[in-house]
Design a protein around this motif. Structure first.
Motif, mmCIF file in Angstrom:
data_model
loop_
_atom_site.group_PDB
_atom_site.id
_atom_site.type_symbol
_atom_site.label_atom_id
_atom_site.label_comp_id
_atom_site.label_asym_id
_atom_site.label_seq_id
_atom_site.Cartn_x
_atom_site.Cartn_y
_atom_site.Cartn_z
ATOM 1 N N VAL A 72 0.861 -1.187 0.000
ATOM 2 C CA VAL A 72 0.000 0.000 0.000
ATOM 3 C C VAL A 72 0.895 1.234 0.000
ATOM 4 C CG1 VAL A 72 -1.748 1.291 1.282
ATOM 5 C CG2 VAL A 72 -1.800 -1.213 1.298
ATOM 6 N N GLY A 73 0.624 2.162 -0.917
ATOM 7 C CA GLY A 73 1.421 3.378 -1.007
ATOM 8 C C GLY A 73 2.728 3.142 -1.732
ATOM 9 N N LYS A 74 3.706 4.010 -1.477
ATOM 10 C CA LYS A 74 4.997 3.914 -2.153
ATOM 11 C C LYS A 74 6.069 4.558 -1.286
ATOM 12 C CE LYS A 74 6.970 4.829 -6.718
ATOM 13 N NZ LYS A 74 6.675 5.357 -8.048
ATOM 14 N N ILE A 75 7.272 3.967 -1.306
ATOM 15 C CA ILE A 75 8.411 4.535 -0.590
ATOM 16 C C ILE A 75 9.617 4.670 -1.516
ATOM 17 C CG2 ILE A 75 7.706 3.609 1.653
ATOM 18 C CD1 ILE A 75 10.066 1.563 1.378
ATOM 19 N N SER A 120 0.803 9.792 -1.958
ATOM 20 C CA SER A 120 -0.113 10.751 -1.340
ATOM 21 C C SER A 120 -0.838 10.155 -0.134
ATOM 22 C CB SER A 120 -1.123 11.241 -2.378
ATOM 23 O OG SER A 120 -1.893 10.142 -2.854
ATOM 24 N N ILE A 121 -0.669 8.858 0.089
ATOM 25 C CA ILE A 121 -1.277 8.168 1.228
ATOM 26 C C ILE A 121 -0.168 7.530 2.064
ATOM 27 C CG2 ILE A 121 -3.438 7.693 -0.004
ATOM 28 C CD1 ILE A 121 -2.387 4.786 -0.404
ATOM 29 N N PRO A 122 -0.437 7.180 3.334
ATOM 30 C CA PRO A 122 0.575 6.467 4.110
ATOM 31 C C PRO A 122 0.961 5.159 3.417
ATOM 32 C CG PRO A 122 -1.148 7.284 5.558
ATOM 33 C CD PRO A 122 -1.634 7.497 4.141
ATOM 34 N N ALA A 123 2.239 4.842 3.461
ATOM 35 C CA ALA A 123 2.743 3.605 2.863
ATOM 36 C C ALA A 123 2.876 2.541 3.955
ATOM 37 C CB ALA A 123 4.092 3.840 2.192
ATOM 38 N N LEU A 124 2.506 1.318 3.597
ATOM 39 C CA LEU A 124 2.600 0.176 4.502
ATOM 40 C C LEU A 124 3.762 -0.699 4.050
ATOM 41 C CD1 LEU A 124 1.336 -1.586 6.800
ATOM 42 C CD2 LEU A 124 0.067 -2.748 4.978
#
Length: 154
Positions: A72-75, A120-124
């Protein structure tokens, strides 16, 4: 799961494409299997969340091998090799991983790493390690420490 992926710059780092199965009900995102060529043994699995723009780092483990996936998301994952005698001593590797570039990144012991939430959202971040977490087996540096030649504003 095979070793399809890309060549890593830092010795011991592996980047492996992961299988995603999508249908009208949702999706299944594979991460690690016991028959994978990079699997050694199970220590623990834990999850970390990083908010957009936030940086977590620098850290290195003395014995632990980690396997990161970001479902989920991106880092932006930054890995720095300061191992004496390493053929890639002084190298930096930057890998963006997340939902749209879903892969498994193996981080060996004794290399520094940090990551920043770039979606744009928290990354898991899911982390499958080969030994249970032990705070005494790791080291930390502040993200602005000059020992690591990386500017997070780049």
């Amino acid at each position: 799961m095979g070793i399809e992926g890309r060549s890593a710059i830092i010795q011991g780092v592996d980047v492996i494409s992961l299988n995603v199965i999508i249908d009208e009900r949702g999706k299944v995102m594979h991460m690690m299997r016991s028959d994978s060529p990079i699997f050694t043994k199970f220590g623990e699995i834990y999850f970390s969340v990083v908010n957009p723009g936030v940086i977590k780092g620098w850290k290195k483990h003395l014995r632990m091998t980690q396997h990161f996936a970001v479902p989920v998301g991106k880092i932006k994952l930054v890995i720095y090799d300061d191992r004496e005698g390493s053929s890639c001593h002084g190298n930096i590797e930057v890998i963006e991983i997340g939902e749209d570039s879903y892969c498994l990144v193996k981080i060996p012991p004794l290399v520094w790493y940090g990551f920043q939430g770039v979606s744009s959202i928290p990354a898991l971040i899911a982390n499958c390690t080969d030994i249970p977490h032990d705070p005494a087996e790791g080291e930390r540096l502040d993200i602005s420490n000059s020992k690591i030649p990386w500017d997070w504003n780049t």
